[in-house]
Scaffold this motif. Structure first.
Motif, PDB file in Angstrom:
ATOM      1  N   PRO A  11       0.833  -1.203   0.000  1.00 23.81           N
ATOM      2  CA  PRO A  11       0.000   0.000   0.000  1.00 23.81           C
ATOM      3  C   PRO A  11       0.869   1.254   0.000  1.00 23.81           C
ATOM      4  O   PRO A  11       2.021   1.234   0.433  1.00 23.81           O
ATOM      5  N   ASP A  12       0.304   2.335  -0.516  1.00 28.81           N
ATOM      6  CA  ASP A  12       1.039   3.598  -0.522  1.00 28.81           C
ATOM      7  C   ASP A  12       1.414   3.976   0.907  1.00 28.81           C
ATOM      8  O   ASP A  12       0.609   3.866   1.837  1.00 28.81           O
ATOM      9  N   LEU A  13       2.643   4.433   1.073  1.00 29.71           N
ATOM     10  CA  LEU A  13       3.134   4.811   2.381  1.00 29.71           C
ATOM     11  C   LEU A  13       3.009   6.321   2.545  1.00 29.71           C
ATOM     12  O   LEU A  13       3.584   7.083   1.775  1.00 29.71           O
ATOM     13  N   ASN A  14       2.247   6.736   3.529  1.00 28.57           N
ATOM     14  CA  ASN A  14       2.055   8.158   3.805  1.00 28.57           C
ATOM     15  C   ASN A  14       2.883   8.519   5.028  1.00 28.57           C
ATOM     16  O   ASN A  14       2.460   8.289   6.165  1.00 28.57           O
ATOM     17  N   LEU A  15       4.081   9.037   4.797  1.00 24.67           N
ATOM     18  CA  LEU A  15       4.989   9.317   5.905  1.00 24.67           C
ATOM     19  C   LEU A  15       4.459  10.389   6.835  1.00 24.67           C
ATOM     20  O   LEU A  15       4.691  10.336   8.047  1.00 24.67           O
ATOM     21  N   SER A  16       3.759  11.364   6.286  1.00 30.13           N
ATOM     22  CA  SER A  16       3.237  12.423   7.145  1.00 30.13           C
ATOM     23  C   SER A  16       2.227  11.868   8.142  1.00 30.13           C
ATOM     24  O   SER A  16       2.193  12.275   9.308  1.00 30.13           O
ATOM     25  N   GLN A  17       1.417  10.912   7.713  1.00 28.89           N
ATOM     26  CA  GLN A  17       0.464  10.284   8.627  1.00 28.89           C
ATOM     27  C   GLN A  17       1.173   9.392   9.633  1.00 28.89           C
ATOM     28  O   GLN A  17       0.786   9.316  10.797  1.00 28.89           O
ATOM     29  N   LEU A  18       2.231   8.732   9.180  1.00 28.98           N
ATOM     30  CA  LEU A  18       2.963   7.819  10.040  1.00 28.98           C
ATOM     31  C   LEU A  18       3.565   8.536  11.241  1.00 28.98           C
ATOM     32  O   LEU A  18       3.592   8.014  12.358  1.00 28.98           O
ATOM     33  N   PHE A  19       4.041   9.751  11.020  1.00 26.20           N
ATOM     34  CA  PHE A  19       4.673  10.528  12.084  1.00 26.20           C
ATOM     35  C   PHE A  19       3.713  11.527  12.733  1.00 26.20           C
ATOM     36  O   PHE A  19       4.117  12.248  13.645  1.00 26.20           O
ATOM     37  N   SER A  20       2.475  11.559  12.287  1.00 25.92           N
ATOM     38  CA  SER A  20       1.517  12.536  12.811  1.00 25.92           C
ATOM     39  C   SER A  20       1.036  12.164  14.211  1.00 25.92           C
ATOM     40  O   SER A  20       0.818  10.994  14.525  1.00 25.92           O
ATOM     41  N   LEU A  21       0.860  13.173  15.038  1.00 22.23           N
ATOM     42  CA  LEU A  21       0.271  12.994  16.370  1.00 22.23           C
ATOM     43  C   LEU A  21      -1.028  13.769  16.495  1.00 22.23           C
ATOM     44  O   LEU A  21      -1.466  14.093  17.609  1.00 22.23           O
ATOM     45  N   GLU A  22      -1.628  14.037  15.378  1.00 20.07           N
ATOM     46  CA  GLU A  22      -2.883  14.776  15.367  1.00 20.07           C
ATOM     47  C   GLU A  22      -3.929  14.050  16.205  1.00 20.07           C
ATOM     48  O   GLU A  22      -4.140  12.846  16.069  1.00 20.07           O
ATOM     49  N   GLY A  23      -4.578  14.778  17.094  1.00 24.52           N
ATOM     50  CA  GLY A  23      -5.613  14.198  17.947  1.00 24.52           C
ATOM     51  C   GLY A  23      -5.088  13.493  19.176  1.00 24.52           C
ATOM     52  O   GLY A  23      -5.861  13.021  20.012  1.00 24.52           O
ATOM     53  N   LYS A  24      -3.759  13.389  19.322  1.00 25.17           N
ATOM     54  CA  LYS A  24      -3.147  12.739  20.480  1.00 25.17           C
ATOM     55  C   LYS A  24      -2.808  13.781  21.546  1.00 25.17           C
ATOM     56  O   LYS A  24      -2.583  14.954  21.252  1.00 25.17           O
ATOM     57  N   THR A  25      -2.764  13.323  22.790  1.00 25.69           N
ATOM     58  CA  THR A  25      -2.390  14.192  23.899  1.00 25.69           C
ATOM     59  C   THR A  25      -1.092  13.693  24.505  1.00 25.69           C
ATOM     60  O   THR A  25      -0.980  12.516  24.868  1.00 25.69           O
ATOM     61  N   ALA A  26      -0.112  14.591  24.601  1.00 26.37           N
ATOM     62  CA  ALA A  26       1.218  14.232  25.087  1.00 26.37           C
ATOM     63  C   ALA A  26       1.570  15.052  26.323  1.00 26.37           C
ATOM     64  O   ALA A  26       1.361  16.266  26.354  1.00 26.37           O
ATOM     65  N   ILE A  27       2.110  14.376  27.326  1.00 27.68           N
ATOM     66  CA  ILE A  27       2.584  15.029  28.543  1.00 27.68           C
ATOM     67  C   ILE A  27       4.113  15.010  28.536  1.00 27.68           C
ATOM     68  O   ILE A  27       4.720  13.963  28.287  1.00 27.68           O
ATOM     69  N   VAL A  28       4.720  16.141  28.849  1.00 27.68           N
ATOM     70  CA  VAL A  28       6.172  16.221  28.989  1.00 27.68           C
ATOM     71  C   VAL A  28       6.485  16.705  30.399  1.00 27.68           C
ATOM     72  O   VAL A  28       6.198  17.853  30.740  1.00 27.68           O
ATOM     73  N   THR A  29       7.041  15.833  31.241  1.00 26.27           N
ATOM     74  CA  THR A  29       7.463  16.283  32.565  1.00 26.27           C
ATOM     75  C   THR A  29       8.807  17.007  32.435  1.00 26.27           C
ATOM     76  O   THR A  29       9.581  16.730  31.524  1.00 26.27           O
ATOM     77  N   GLY A  30       9.051  17.947  33.331  1.00 28.90           N
ATOM     78  CA  GLY A  30      10.238  18.779  33.158  1.00 28.90           C
ATOM     79  C   GLY A  30      10.160  19.560  31.864  1.00 28.90           C
ATOM     80  O   GLY A  30      11.164  19.822  31.211  1.00 28.90           O
ATOM     81  N   GLY A  31       8.954  19.972  31.501  1.00 32.55           N
ATOM     82  CA  GLY A  31       8.703  20.555  30.183  1.00 32.55           C
ATOM     83  C   GLY A  31       9.258  21.941  29.961  1.00 32.55           C
ATOM     84  O   GLY A  31       9.244  22.421  28.822  1.00 32.55           O
ATOM     85  N   THR A  32       9.747  22.609  31.002  1.00 34.41           N
ATOM     86  CA  THR A  32      10.324  23.940  30.801  1.00 34.41           C
ATOM     87  C   THR A  32      11.846  23.915  30.789  1.00 34.41           C
ATOM     88  O   THR A  32      12.489  24.968  30.731  1.00 34.41           O
ATOM     89  N   GLY A  33      12.440  22.734  30.859  1.00 32.66           N
ATOM     90  CA  GLY A  33      13.896  22.625  30.823  1.00 32.66           C
ATOM     91  C   GLY A  33      14.446  22.820  29.421  1.00 32.66           C
ATOM     92  O   GLY A  33      13.697  22.950  28.442  1.00 32.66           O
ATOM     93  N   ILE A  45      15.981  20.803  27.214  1.00 37.46           N
ATOM     94  CA  ILE A  45      15.516  19.828  26.224  1.00 37.46           C
ATOM     95  C   ILE A  45      14.002  19.658  26.308  1.00 37.46           C
ATOM     96  O   ILE A  45      13.343  19.419  25.296  1.00 37.46           O
ATOM     97  N   GLY A  46      13.449  19.805  27.504  1.00 40.81           N
ATOM     98  CA  GLY A  46      12.005  19.668  27.674  1.00 40.81           C
ATOM     99  C   GLY A  46      11.224  20.608  26.779  1.00 40.81           C
ATOM    100  O   GLY A  46      10.207  20.237  26.187  1.00 40.81           O
ATOM    101  N   LYS A  47      11.694  21.834  26.657  1.00 39.18           N
ATOM    102  CA  LYS A  47      11.018  22.796  25.785  1.00 39.18           C
ATOM    103  C   LYS A  47      11.027  22.323  24.339  1.00 39.18           C
ATOM    104  O   LYS A  47      10.030  22.454  23.616  1.00 39.18           O
ATOM    105  N   LYS A  48      12.163  21.772  23.913  1.00 41.69           N
ATOM    106  CA  LYS A  48      12.269  21.293  22.538  1.00 41.69           C
ATOM    107  C   LYS A  48      11.368  20.082  22.303  1.00 41.69           C
ATOM    108  O   LYS A  48      10.806  19.927  21.214  1.00 41.69           O
ATOM    109  N   HIS A  49      11.235  19.226  23.323  1.00 40.04           N
ATOM    110  CA  HIS A  49      10.291  18.111  23.214  1.00 40.04           C
ATOM    111  C   HIS A  49       8.880  18.651  22.980  1.00 40.04           C
ATOM    112  O   HIS A  49       8.140  18.155  22.115  1.00 40.04           O
TER     113      HIS A  49
END
Length: 279
Positions: A8-30, A32-36
């Motif tokens: 099947p056709d490979l859609n890389l943008s969809q493969l790496f997409s996090l649309e609709g997902k919720t992500a938590i980053v602890t230490g998020g103001t550090g 590297i945390g900011k870059k995450h």
């Protein structure tokens, strides 16, 4: 007639997409945390910048746009994390990615005492205990409280941030200046706790594999952050790429682990260190 294999056709943008997902980053103001957080927002995720109140996570979250919120947490306090969980679920409805990034890395305010206090023979017990609390217990509690939501919903990705010093012992020579003076030692708590995180990853990957929760480690190398010239030179000489990392160098690896691009990867340690541990 020659047999052909089609895919099947490979859609890389969809493969790496996090649309609709919720992500938590602890230490998020550090550093590297900011870059995450920035990378996760760019990939389409709703992002929770989670950090201690003094770090003002809400202020940084506002700079990321409407898809980010800031939450004040103490990773060593169950009640704090439970309250954060309820607030995140109420706002976004799910928890899909957890980046266990919060950690203590010893800093010594008085340079004249740094070598003495960081040496193993005199390293303060209180400092060792504090690192165990934040770097190990904190990862355990965040995974237990936030990860349980993923297990219940049958999907999710936990990314534990370790270090090259969780894999190999510290080379104390890189902390010597041009005159050969040992200005400080890499203290015992950071390598100990980061090594523990790598094996905790394996435990949790095995435990929650049948629940659809993937658990991996990301082990970064040292990041350039206005360190003394002698240290940058010493560190860079030990890497195959001849330089320290920039704060941006881990964003691609993080999105890979968070997204479906790594759907068949769990219990692994992704090492991104410029070749530090290769030789």
């Amino acid at each position: 007639m020659e047999n052909t294999i089609t895919s099947p056709d490979l859609n890389l943008s969809q493969l790496f997409s996090l649309e609709g997902k919720t992500a938590i980053v602890t230490g998020g103001t550090g550093l590297i945390g900011k870059k995450h957080c920035e990378a996760l927002v760019a990939a389409g995720a709703n992002v929770v910048v989670a950090d201690i109140a003094q770090a003002n996570p809400q202020k940084f979250a506002e700079s990321l746009g409407d898809k980010a919120i800031g939450v004040s947490i103490d990773v060593t306090d169950e009640a704090s994390l439970e309250n954060a969980k309820q607030a995140i679920i109420a706002r976004f409805g799910s928890i899909d990615v957890l980046v266990n990034n919060a950690a203590i890395n010893d800093m010594f305010e008085n340079p004249e005492l740094a070598a003495e206090l960081s040496a193993f023979e005199k390293y303060p017990i209180a400092s060792f205990r504090k690192s165990l609390e934040v770097n190990v217990l904190g990862v355990f509690l965040c995974s237990q409280i936030f990860g349980s939501v993923m297990a219940e919903q049958g999907s999710g990705s936990i990314i534990n941030i370790a270090s090259t010093y969780g894999i190999v012992g510290p080379d104390q020579s890189i902390y010597r200046n041009e005159a050969g003076e040992q200005l400080f030692f890499k203290s015992p708590s950071y390598p100990t706790t980061k090594g523990a995180i790598i094996n905790f990853t394996r435990y949790l990957a095995a435990y929650w594999g049948n629940k659809g929760v993937r658990v991996n480690t990301l082990s970064p190398g040292g990041v350039g952050n206005a360190q003394d010239e002698y240290f940058v030179k010493n560190y860079s000489a030990k890497t195959l790429l001849g330089r320290m990392a920039t704060a941006n160098d881990y964003q691609g690896a993080l999105i890979y682990l968070a997204s479906d691009a790594s759907a068949y990867m769990t219990g692994a340690n992704l090492v991104v260190d410029g070749g530090w541990t290769a030789i």
